[in-house]
Design an enzyme around this catalytic site. Sequence first.
Site, PDB file in Angstrom:
ATOM      1  N   CYS A  19      45.744  44.101  49.933  1.00 44.02           N
ATOM      2  CA  CYS A  19      44.614  43.170  49.602  1.00 44.02           C
ATOM      3  C   CYS A  19      43.871  43.718  48.648  1.00 44.02           C
ATOM      4  CB  CYS A  19      43.715  42.617  50.719  1.00 44.02           C
ATOM      5  SG  CYS A  19      43.022  41.251  50.315  1.00 44.02           S
TER       6      CYS A  19
ATOM      7  N   HIS B  66      48.237  40.423  54.176  1.00 47.49           N
ATOM      8  CA  HIS B  66      47.911  41.349  55.065  1.00 47.49           C
ATOM      9  C   HIS B  66      48.917  41.528  56.165  1.00 47.49           C
ATOM     10  CE1 HIS B  66      43.586  41.854  54.522  1.00 47.49           C
ATOM     11  NE2 HIS B  66      43.538  40.672  53.964  1.00 47.49           N
TER      12      HIS B  66
ATOM     13  N   GLU C 173      49.214  43.634  58.461  1.00 49.27           N
ATOM     14  CA  GLU C 173      48.813  44.072  59.891  1.00 49.27           C
ATOM     15  C   GLU C 173      48.297  42.805  60.660  1.00 49.27           C
ATOM     16  OE1 GLU C 173      44.987  43.981  57.068  1.00 49.27           O
ATOM     17  OE2 GLU C 173      47.152  44.098  56.828  1.00 49.27           O
TER      18      GLU C 173
END
Length: 188
Positions: free
Chosen positions: A78, A165, A167
């Site tokens: 990001c 993202h 994660e």
Amino acid sequence: MIIIMDNGGQYVHRIWRTLRYLGVEAKIIPNTTPLDEIKAMKPKGIIFSGGPSLENTGNCEKILEHYEEFNVPILGICLGHQLIAKFFGGEVGRGEKAEYSLVEIEIIDENDIFKGLPRKVRVWESHMDEVKKLPPKFKLLARSDTCPVEAMKHEELPIYGVQFHPEVAHTEHGADILRNFAKICGEL
């Protein structure tokens, strides 16, 4: 060990947790950590986390300036992706609309970061700014209908950026992307 530079993003601990789940030693450090301290940790890879502002990325840019002293793979997520693009001469600006949702990306070039993933993947995005134009010497790896540069890689160096993202649990194959990065770093 993979070092995670904390740029103040809301998901930084998810990066650490996912890497630990994969069996990778990881450590979150403030983005203001001096370069000598980072070098002393002997990281095998570095992740620039997301965060609120390009003006608050601490020493991340200095790591890129002194890349030859680290010589390890880097993944920007990001804001980290945007920082890498800007540092290498790309264009970063406001997206047509803020993205805080699932977006389908199209993988243009599987490359080692997307190895084994399907051509289309739904990912979680949380950003207002985006990379508008690739920097010189970077390849486009993925795009979406809402963002022209969802993922990129330097043509010669193991430096990667993803706008989304990996994660976050909502991202399909997110752990696989972080696993692939850990493999690039020699940690798996």
